[in-house]
Motif scaffolding. Structure first.
Motif, PDB file in Angstrom:
ATOM      1  N   PHE A 170       2.186   6.617  -6.969  1.00  0.00           N
ATOM      2  CA  PHE A 170       1.190   7.575  -7.448  1.00  0.00           C
ATOM      3  C   PHE A 170       1.668   9.001  -7.183  1.00  0.00           C
ATOM      4  CE2 PHE A 170      -2.017   4.326  -8.040  1.00  0.00           C
ATOM      5  CZ  PHE A 170      -2.684   4.848  -9.125  1.00  0.00           C
ATOM      6  N   LYS A 228     -10.077   1.210 -13.781  1.00  0.00           N
ATOM      7  CA  LYS A 228     -11.124   0.188 -13.698  1.00  0.00           C
ATOM      8  C   LYS A 228     -11.461  -0.335 -15.090  1.00  0.00           C
ATOM      9  CE  LYS A 228     -13.676   1.025  -9.481  1.00  0.00           C
ATOM     10  NZ  LYS A 228     -14.745   1.830  -8.872  1.00  0.00           N
ATOM     11  N   GLY A 233      -7.824  -3.761  -7.691  1.00  0.00           N
ATOM     12  CA  GLY A 233      -7.315  -3.464  -6.362  1.00  0.00           C
ATOM     13  C   GLY A 233      -5.920  -4.008  -6.141  1.00  0.00           C
ATOM     14  N   HIS A 234      -5.287  -4.444  -7.227  1.00  0.00           N
ATOM     15  CA  HIS A 234      -3.915  -4.924  -7.080  1.00  0.00           C
ATOM     16  C   HIS A 234      -3.093  -4.406  -8.243  1.00  0.00           C
ATOM     17  CE1 HIS A 234      -0.491  -7.555  -6.441  1.00  0.00           C
ATOM     18  NE2 HIS A 234      -0.567  -7.859  -7.718  1.00  0.00           N
ATOM     19  N   ILE A 235      -1.935  -3.824  -7.961  1.00  0.00           N
ATOM     20  CA  ILE A 235      -1.075  -3.325  -9.027  1.00  0.00           C
ATOM     21  C   ILE A 235       0.173  -4.196  -9.067  1.00  0.00           C
ATOM     22  CG2 ILE A 235       0.093  -1.298  -9.953  1.00  0.00           C
ATOM     23  CD1 ILE A 235      -1.591   0.360  -7.975  1.00  0.00           C
ATOM     24  N   PHE A 265      -8.717  -2.949 -13.374  1.00  0.00           N
ATOM     25  CA  PHE A 265      -8.099  -2.783 -12.058  1.00  0.00           C
ATOM     26  C   PHE A 265      -8.956  -3.452 -10.998  1.00  0.00           C
ATOM     27  CE2 PHE A 265      -7.758   0.000  -8.202  1.00  0.00           C
ATOM     28  CZ  PHE A 265      -6.484  -0.388  -7.842  1.00  0.00           C
ATOM     29  N   SER A 317      -8.286  12.424  -9.936  1.00  0.00           N
ATOM     30  CA  SER A 317      -8.130  11.079  -9.378  1.00  0.00           C
ATOM     31  C   SER A 317      -9.356  10.223  -9.697  1.00  0.00           C
ATOM     32  CB  SER A 317      -7.885  11.146  -7.872  1.00  0.00           C
ATOM     33  OG  SER A 317      -9.084  11.409  -7.194  1.00  0.00           O
ATOM     34  N   GLU A 318     -10.536  10.877  -9.803  1.00  0.00           N
ATOM     35  CA  GLU A 318     -11.725  10.110 -10.201  1.00  0.00           C
ATOM     36  C   GLU A 318     -11.554   9.580 -11.627  1.00  0.00           C
ATOM     37  OE1 GLU A 318     -14.842  12.920  -9.559  1.00  0.00           O
ATOM     38  OE2 GLU A 318     -14.580  12.799  -7.379  1.00  0.00           O
ATOM     39  N   ILE A 359      -8.704   9.019 -13.105  1.00  0.00           N
ATOM     40  CA  ILE A 359      -7.654   7.999 -13.088  1.00  0.00           C
ATOM     41  C   ILE A 359      -8.251   6.655 -12.688  1.00  0.00           C
ATOM     42  CG2 ILE A 359      -5.553   7.241 -11.915  1.00  0.00           C
ATOM     43  CD1 ILE A 359      -4.941  10.255 -11.495  1.00  0.00           C
ATOM     44  N   LEU A 360      -9.048   6.672 -11.606  1.00  0.00           N
ATOM     45  CA  LEU A 360      -9.624   5.419 -11.122  1.00  0.00           C
ATOM     46  C   LEU A 360     -10.546   4.819 -12.185  1.00  0.00           C
ATOM     47  CD1 LEU A 360      -9.707   3.516  -8.716  1.00  0.00           C
ATOM     48  CD2 LEU A 360     -11.715   4.728  -7.900  1.00  0.00           C
ATOM     49  N   MET A 371      -8.900  16.100  -7.040  1.00  0.00           N
ATOM     50  CA  MET A 371      -9.937  15.113  -6.751  1.00  0.00           C
ATOM     51  C   MET A 371     -10.583  14.632  -8.037  1.00  0.00           C
ATOM     52  SD  MET A 371     -10.467  14.311  -3.647  1.00  0.00           S
ATOM     53  CE  MET A 371     -12.142  13.724  -3.703  1.00  0.00           C
ATOM     54  N   GLU A 372     -10.896  15.599  -8.914  1.00  0.00           N
ATOM     55  CA  GLU A 372     -11.564  15.212 -10.150  1.00  0.00           C
ATOM     56  C   GLU A 372     -10.631  14.388 -11.020  1.00  0.00           C
ATOM     57  OE1 GLU A 372     -13.068  18.971 -11.484  1.00  0.00           O
ATOM     58  OE2 GLU A 372     -14.878  18.750 -10.261  1.00  0.00           O
ATOM     59  N   VAL A 406      -2.740  11.094  -5.482  1.00  0.00           N
ATOM     60  CA  VAL A 406      -2.835  12.384  -6.170  1.00  0.00           C
ATOM     61  C   VAL A 406      -2.865  13.522  -5.142  1.00  0.00           C
ATOM     62  CG1 VAL A 406      -4.270  13.798  -7.670  1.00  0.00           C
ATOM     63  CG2 VAL A 406      -3.937  11.402  -8.202  1.00  0.00           C
ATOM     64  N   GLY A 408       0.824  -1.209   0.000  1.00  0.00           N
ATOM     65  CA  GLY A 408       0.000   0.000   0.000  1.00  0.00           C
ATOM     66  C   GLY A 408       0.858   1.259   0.000  1.00  0.00           C
ATOM     67  N   HIS A 461       2.618   1.693  -3.390  1.00  0.00           N
ATOM     68  CA  HIS A 461       1.723   2.206  -4.421  1.00  0.00           C
ATOM     69  C   HIS A 461       1.448   3.696  -4.213  1.00  0.00           C
ATOM     70  CE1 HIS A 461       1.306  -1.632  -6.087  1.00  0.00           C
ATOM     71  NE2 HIS A 461       0.534  -2.146  -5.151  1.00  0.00           N
ATOM     72  N   LEU A 462       1.284   4.066  -2.956  1.00  0.00           N
ATOM     73  CA  LEU A 462       1.065   5.483  -2.641  1.00  0.00           C
ATOM     74  C   LEU A 462       2.253   6.311  -3.124  1.00  0.00           C
ATOM     75  CD1 LEU A 462      -0.997   7.253  -1.197  1.00  0.00           C
ATOM     76  CD2 LEU A 462       0.265   6.919   0.906  1.00  0.00           C
ATOM     77  N   ILE A 498      -6.213   4.278  -3.174  1.00  0.00           N
ATOM     78  CA  ILE A 498      -4.809   4.686  -3.327  1.00  0.00           C
ATOM     79  C   ILE A 498      -4.653   5.800  -4.368  1.00  0.00           C
ATOM     80  CG2 ILE A 498      -2.538   3.901  -4.108  1.00  0.00           C
ATOM     81  CD1 ILE A 498      -2.728   2.630  -1.597  1.00  0.00           C
ATOM     82  N   MET A 524      -7.045  -0.399  -1.331  1.00  0.00           N
ATOM     83  CA  MET A 524      -6.368  -0.223  -2.613  1.00  0.00           C
ATOM     84  C   MET A 524      -7.150   0.690  -3.553  1.00  0.00           C
ATOM     85  SD  MET A 524      -3.549  -0.878  -3.576  1.00  0.00           S
ATOM     86  CE  MET A 524      -2.338  -2.138  -3.740  1.00  0.00           C
TER      87      MET A 524
END
Lengths: 264, 205
Positions: free
Chosen positions: A161, A220, A226-228, A224, A212-213, A215-216, A209-210, B41, A154, A157-158, B36, B33
């Motif tokens: 990023f 997905k 939950g594992h990189i 994705f 990162s949304e 990116i997620l 924030m926007e 970010v 964790g 990964h942090l 993250i 996860m």
């Protein structure tokens, strides 16, 4: 990528390639991290002037073989926090001992001066060695190396990023600043400036924030779960063992200097 | 405010490492996860924010914004700010390696405290009240950071005591500036994207 973090123009590849400009860059990153950490602990434990000077010499040696731009790096290290410099300057006046001189009625002691010098030597030796050994790594490589040193996934990964988006967000920041400038903003001391800087930070927060949304969402879409996966291409080679052994010998030399010289 | 290697006594450094590891473990537990990317970010955002210099009279100070980080991230602020400090030590030479634990506790500890104390209020209050609470939180975080630095120095030895006191006094303007900026930042964020705080409180916290 990550030009904010790069202390040198490294031939980076976006996937975390590990091509370096000096032979130190070819040593296994894990070994370099461990060496920097042991060096730091050893130097902090030293108290003898000769041993600490030797440590600074070692750090300068590492700096020169790492081919970091020397002047630039030294300038960075020298611009320590102003509050640390302030504390070091105060030490001679706050440590009791043999009087050296008097400034406006405040006596300065040799013991205090020595303590300040000791801290400055330790701090600079450790930071220089750290930058030469670990700072020459590509930030992504640092993440992979930390992962194979059993740092929790964790956290790694942090780190990845953060490294990835520091530059992106810095550009975002510079764009916002340019927009403010175009509207006639000039920083000064006052409520208007502080409010504008506050709005600037708030706007960066909103946009991050926007971002990162998005990116997620993109992650997905590519499956994705939950594992990189972390690339783990590090190999421990004879050259690494040789470097580790050499570094240990140096540290033992420092310890010997500390023990023999410090005891007298 | 980065303490350097060699300045603090060994027990203080060791206590810093233990507290930082505990905080990291707790912070990572609150960070699935899935979250993250958001935390990463935002961690980068606070890294960039710490490079901003704000004028104060003839001089300038750089922002810390740990109060805001705590309000947005809650417990996750601990690993997020740790990552920033690690990168600053390794690539910029700010701070040091053995004191990384102490520096993390000093910066991230107040962030988490402010986040836990005031996070709910920011979430539920109308814009203006939230901005005032955030301003208090932003100022409180820097006050706590300075106090933690002073405690670390005072525990190391009496010779640091006068310096620790002066450092605290010298940081009063910084406390005011960070309070104003945090308040303004939350005011804008609440207006532009009111769900910003809700989103993270529900998930990351």
């Amino acid at each position: 990528m990550t030009s904010v973090l790069s202390t040198i123009d490294k031939p980076l590849t976006e996937t975390g390639g590990n091509r370096q400009v000096s032979w130190i860059g070819l040593i296994d990153p894990r070994i370099r991290i461990l060496c920097a950490a042991t060096f730091a602990v050893a130097v902090v434990a030293c108290n003898d002037f000769l041993a600490l000077s030797a440590a600074v010499v070692v750090a300068f040696g590492l700096l020169s073989v790492s081919r970091l731009p020397a002047m630039q790096t030294l300038k960075r290290v020298a611009t320590m926090d102003s509050f640390i410099i302030f504390i070091l300057l105060l030490l001679p006046f706050t440590v009791p001992g043999t009087q050296m001189f008097t400034l406006w009625g405040f006596p300065a002691s040799w013991e205090g001066l020595w303590q300040a010098i000791e801290i400055a030597l330790k701090a600079n030796a450790i930071v220089l060695a750290l930058m030469a050994l670990v700072g020459t790594m590509e930030p992504v490589t640092l993440g992979h190396a930390l992962h194979s040193l059993k740092v929790p996934a964790g956290l790694v990964h942090l780190l990845m990023f953060t490294v990835r988006y520091i530059d992106v967000l810095r550009e975002e920041y510079l764009r916002l600043r340019q927009a403010m400038k175009a509207r006639g903003f000039r920083p000064s001391t006052g409520w208007h400036t502080y409010r504008s800087f506050g709005y600037l930070v708030g706007m960066m927060l909103v946009r991050s924030m926007e971002r990162s949304e998005r990116i997620l969402g993109a992650m997905k879409c590519r499956g994705f779960t939950g594992h990189i996966p972390l690339l783990d291409r590090m190999r421990f080679r004879p050259a690494d063992a040789l470097f580790a052994a050499g570094f240990c010998a140096l540290l033992l030399g420092l310890a010997a200097l500390e023990v023999t010289h410090g005891a007298i | 405010m980065h303490i350097v290697d060699g300045a603090l006594s060994n027990p203080v450094v060791a206590a810093g490492v233990v507290l930082a590891v505990g905080g990291l473990a707790q912070g990572l537990r609150k960070l699935p996860m899935e979250k993250i990317p958001v935390a990463g970010v935002l961690s980068a955002t606070f890294f960039v924010a710490s490079l901003i210099h704000v004028p104060i009279g003839p001089s300038s100070v750089h922002l810390i914004m740990n109060g805001l980080a705590g309000l947005v991230l809650g417990w996750a602020a601990f690993p997020a700010l740790f990552v920033g400090l690690l990168l600053q030590a390794v690539f910029f030479g700010f701070g040091g390696l053995t004191v990384l634990g102490v520096n993390t506790v000093v910066i991230a500890g107040p962030a988490v405290i402010v986040g836990l104390l005031l996070g709910g209020r920011i979430q539920n209050s109308p814009t203006r009240a939230a901005a005032i609470w955030a301003g208090l939180g932003g100022g409180l975080a820097i006050a706590l950071t300075t106090a933690f630095v002073a405690i670390a120095l005072a525990l190391t030895g009496d010779e640091f005591l006068p310096a620790a006191k002066l450092v605290f006094l010298a940081h009063i303007p910084v406390i005011v500036i960070e309070a104003l900026l945090t308040g303004a930042a939350v005011y804008l964020a609440k207006q532009v994207k009111p769900e910003l705080f809700d989103d993270l409180q529900g998930a990351v916290r």
